[in-house]
Design a protein around this motif. Structure first.
Motif, mmCIF file in Angstrom:
data_model
loop_
_atom_site.group_PDB
_atom_site.id
_atom_site.type_symbol
_atom_site.label_atom_id
_atom_site.label_comp_id
_atom_site.label_asym_id
_atom_site.label_seq_id
_atom_site.Cartn_x
_atom_site.Cartn_y
_atom_site.Cartn_z
ATOM 1 N N SER A 179 18.287 -5.484 2.203
ATOM 2 C CA SER A 179 18.809 -3.964 2.224
ATOM 3 C C SER A 179 19.014 -3.428 1.085
ATOM 4 O O SER A 179 19.666 -2.134 0.719
ATOM 5 N N SER A 180 19.142 -4.342 -0.093
ATOM 6 C CA SER A 180 19.868 -3.789 -1.392
ATOM 7 C C SER A 180 18.755 -3.591 -2.370
ATOM 8 O O SER A 180 17.753 -4.343 -2.523
ATOM 9 N N GLY A 181 18.953 -2.679 -3.221
ATOM 10 C CA GLY A 181 18.096 -2.456 -4.381
ATOM 11 C C GLY A 181 18.069 -3.666 -5.390
ATOM 12 O O GLY A 181 16.887 -3.494 -6.092
ATOM 13 N N SER A 182 18.679 -4.442 -5.304
ATOM 14 C CA SER A 182 18.835 -5.366 -6.008
ATOM 15 C C SER A 182 17.862 -6.559 -5.634
ATOM 16 O O SER A 182 17.647 -7.456 -6.469
ATOM 17 N N PHE A 183 17.298 -6.404 -4.507
ATOM 18 C CA PHE A 183 16.249 -7.352 -3.899
ATOM 19 C C PHE A 183 14.839 -7.069 -4.551
ATOM 20 O O PHE A 183 14.577 -5.891 -4.264
ATOM 21 N N ILE A 184 14.275 -7.701 -5.282
ATOM 22 C CA ILE A 184 13.023 -7.423 -5.886
ATOM 23 C C ILE A 184 11.840 -8.068 -5.135
ATOM 24 O O ILE A 184 11.928 -9.201 -4.818
ATOM 25 N N PHE A 185 10.961 -7.119 -5.087
ATOM 26 C CA PHE A 185 9.767 -7.673 -4.257
ATOM 27 C C PHE A 185 8.653 -6.619 -4.487
ATOM 28 O O PHE A 185 8.798 -5.778 -5.219
ATOM 29 N N ASN A 186 7.545 -7.211 -4.268
ATOM 30 C CA ASN A 186 6.492 -6.541 -4.821
ATOM 31 C C ASN A 186 5.710 -5.435 -3.738
ATOM 32 O O ASN A 186 5.376 -4.340 -4.467
ATOM 33 N N ALA A 187 6.111 -5.693 -2.440
ATOM 34 C CA ALA A 187 5.372 -4.503 -1.868
ATOM 35 C C ALA A 187 6.518 -4.564 -0.406
ATOM 36 O O ALA A 187 6.721 -5.653 -0.150
ATOM 37 N N MET A 188 6.423 -3.468 0.251
ATOM 38 C CA MET A 188 6.921 -3.372 1.741
ATOM 39 C C MET A 188 5.647 -2.985 2.533
ATOM 40 O O MET A 188 5.270 -1.856 2.154
ATOM 41 N N VAL A 189 5.589 -3.335 3.637
ATOM 42 C CA VAL A 189 4.450 -3.175 4.417
ATOM 43 C C VAL A 189 5.273 -2.908 6.004
ATOM 44 O O VAL A 189 6.028 -3.598 6.474
ATOM 45 N N MET A 193 -9.059 -4.033 8.429
ATOM 46 C CA MET A 193 -7.787 -3.238 8.036
ATOM 47 C C MET A 193 -6.609 -3.890 7.307
ATOM 48 O O MET A 193 -6.062 -3.537 6.561
ATOM 49 N N VAL A 194 -6.448 -5.364 7.858
ATOM 50 C CA VAL A 194 -5.434 -6.160 7.142
ATOM 51 C C VAL A 194 -5.613 -6.402 5.786
ATOM 52 O O VAL A 194 -4.852 -6.288 4.875
ATOM 53 N N GLY A 195 -7.065 -6.656 5.539
ATOM 54 C CA GLY A 195 -7.481 -6.938 4.111
ATOM 55 C C GLY A 195 -7.219 -5.787 3.236
ATOM 56 O O GLY A 195 -6.788 -5.934 1.667
ATOM 57 N N ARG A 196 -7.554 -4.605 3.641
ATOM 58 C CA ARG A 196 -7.446 -3.265 2.809
ATOM 59 C C ARG A 196 -5.683 -3.238 2.738
ATOM 60 O O ARG A 196 -5.386 -2.661 1.643
ATOM 61 N N VAL A 197 -5.114 -3.652 3.634
ATOM 62 C CA VAL A 197 -3.433 -3.414 3.205
ATOM 63 C C VAL A 197 -3.206 -4.499 2.392
ATOM 64 O O VAL A 197 -2.345 -4.136 1.330
ATOM 65 N N MET A 198 -3.640 -5.578 2.230
ATOM 66 C CA MET A 198 -3.384 -6.642 1.389
ATOM 67 C C MET A 198 -3.797 -6.364 -0.285
ATOM 68 O O MET A 198 -3.020 -6.446 -1.062
ATOM 69 N N ASP A 199 -5.087 -5.550 -0.078
ATOM 70 C CA ASP A 199 -5.661 -4.816 -1.272
ATOM 71 C C ASP A 199 -4.536 -3.969 -1.812
ATOM 72 O O ASP A 199 -3.957 -4.027 -3.045
ATOM 73 N N LEU A 200 -3.966 -3.063 -0.983
ATOM 74 C CA LEU A 200 -2.766 -2.122 -1.560
ATOM 75 C C LEU A 200 -1.542 -3.038 -2.127
ATOM 76 O O LEU A 200 -0.742 -2.299 -2.876
ATOM 77 N N CYS A 201 -1.421 -4.181 -1.465
ATOM 78 C CA CYS A 201 -0.186 -5.019 -1.992
ATOM 79 C C CYS A 201 -0.378 -5.496 -3.339
ATOM 80 O O CYS A 201 0.470 -5.938 -3.901
ATOM 81 N N GLY A 202 -1.717 -5.611 -3.598
ATOM 82 C CA GLY A 202 -1.997 -6.220 -4.914
ATOM 83 C C GLY A 202 -2.505 -7.840 -4.605
ATOM 84 O O GLY A 202 -2.127 -8.561 -5.365
ATOM 85 N N VAL A 221 -11.720 -8.724 3.588
ATOM 86 C CA VAL A 221 -12.241 -7.575 3.523
ATOM 87 C C VAL A 221 -14.128 -7.888 2.939
ATOM 88 O O VAL A 221 -14.067 -8.677 1.971
ATOM 89 N N LYS A 222 -14.719 -7.246 3.722
ATOM 90 C CA LYS A 222 -16.184 -7.323 3.325
ATOM 91 C C LYS A 222 -16.424 -6.185 2.362
ATOM 92 O O LYS A 222 -16.500 -5.158 2.690
ATOM 93 N N ARG A 223 -16.525 -6.744 1.166
ATOM 94 C CA ARG A 223 -16.685 -5.554 0.259
ATOM 95 C C ARG A 223 -17.867 -4.825 0.164
ATOM 96 O O ARG A 223 -19.191 -5.521 0.155
ATOM 97 N N TRP A 224 -18.276 -3.686 -0.125
ATOM 98 C CA TRP A 224 -19.276 -2.607 -0.255
ATOM 99 C C TRP A 224 -20.292 -3.360 -1.124
ATOM 100 O O TRP A 224 -19.962 -3.673 -2.257
ATOM 101 N N LYS A 225 -21.563 -3.821 -0.681
ATOM 102 C CA LYS A 225 -22.555 -4.274 -1.420
ATOM 103 C C LYS A 225 -22.237 -5.499 -2.313
ATOM 104 O O LYS A 225 -22.822 -5.848 -3.379
#
Ligand code: FMN
Length: 185
Positions: free
Chosen positions: A68-78, A161-170, A176-180
């Protein structure tokens, strides 16, 4: 990588389940009390089976938890799935639960916040809330499967869908089956 995962009472618990099963990350999990019954209804398991897959889990009422604190460092929240209720609270800056507080912190600290709403159709209120969150720096990644990947099962759609969310998290993933790109199987 550290990721906060909030699960709320929209349909789509399977998305969170798959994320927990496959994410290459330290997951800090919060499950809203309303999502408990949706998880039970949709998966046939209670939320304790979800908690077991996370690195850390917190009570949604515990607004003093470390995430709950800004002092907690994280990469992404989903937040996945994200109910219209939680989305509206985040858009309004309401922080009366750990999920909404952590989301407010992600926005104020300019960290990556990804919301995965599932609702149809969408009211003007819901659309305005999504615009508001987008303008504040959040990402609305609605639970929408692709069909160009030629899914053969619900699991294929979920993985996309989950893979694309993971992409957004880096986060690296093979969901994800990637196009081509060469077929994987
Ligand atoms: C079986 C079931 C499915 C639901 N599906 C959705 C949904 O897809 N989207 C949504 O916004 N709300 C859905 N709801 C309603 C939410 O659970 C409800 O608005 C709740 O207050 C959300 O609380 P929370 O945001 O604290 O998790 C569903 C409820 C139930 C019981």
């Amino acid at each position: 990588m550290k990721v906060i995962l909030g699960i709320t009472g929209a349909s789509g618990s399977i998305l969170a389940q798959r994320f927990l099963e496959t994410a290459d990350a330290e997951i800090h999990l919060v499950i809203s009390s309303n999502s408990d019954q949706v998880i039970q209804y949709e998966t046939g398991h209670d939320s304790s089976s979800f908690r077991k897959m996370a690195s850390f889990s917190y009570d949604d009422k515990d607004v003093a938890a470390r995430i709950s604190s800004g002092s907690f460092i994280f990469n992404a929240m989903v937040v996945m799935p994200c109910s219209m209720n939680t989305l509206a609270k985040i858009a309004a800056g309401i922080s009366d639960s750990l999920i909404t507080r952590a989301a407010a912190v992600a926005l104020k600290e300019r960290r990556r916040l990804i919301l995965v709403p599932r609702e149809m159709p969408l009211s003007e209120i819901a659309l305005e809330n999504m615009i508001r969150i987008t303008r504040a720096g959040g990402i609305i990644a609605a639970a929408m499967p692709a069909f160009y990947t030629k899914p053969r099962s619900v699991e294929d759609m979920v993985d996309f869908m989950v893979g694309r969310v993971m992409d957004l998290c880096g986060m690296d993933n093979t969901l994800v089956k990637r196009w081509k790109e060469e077929e994987r199987d």
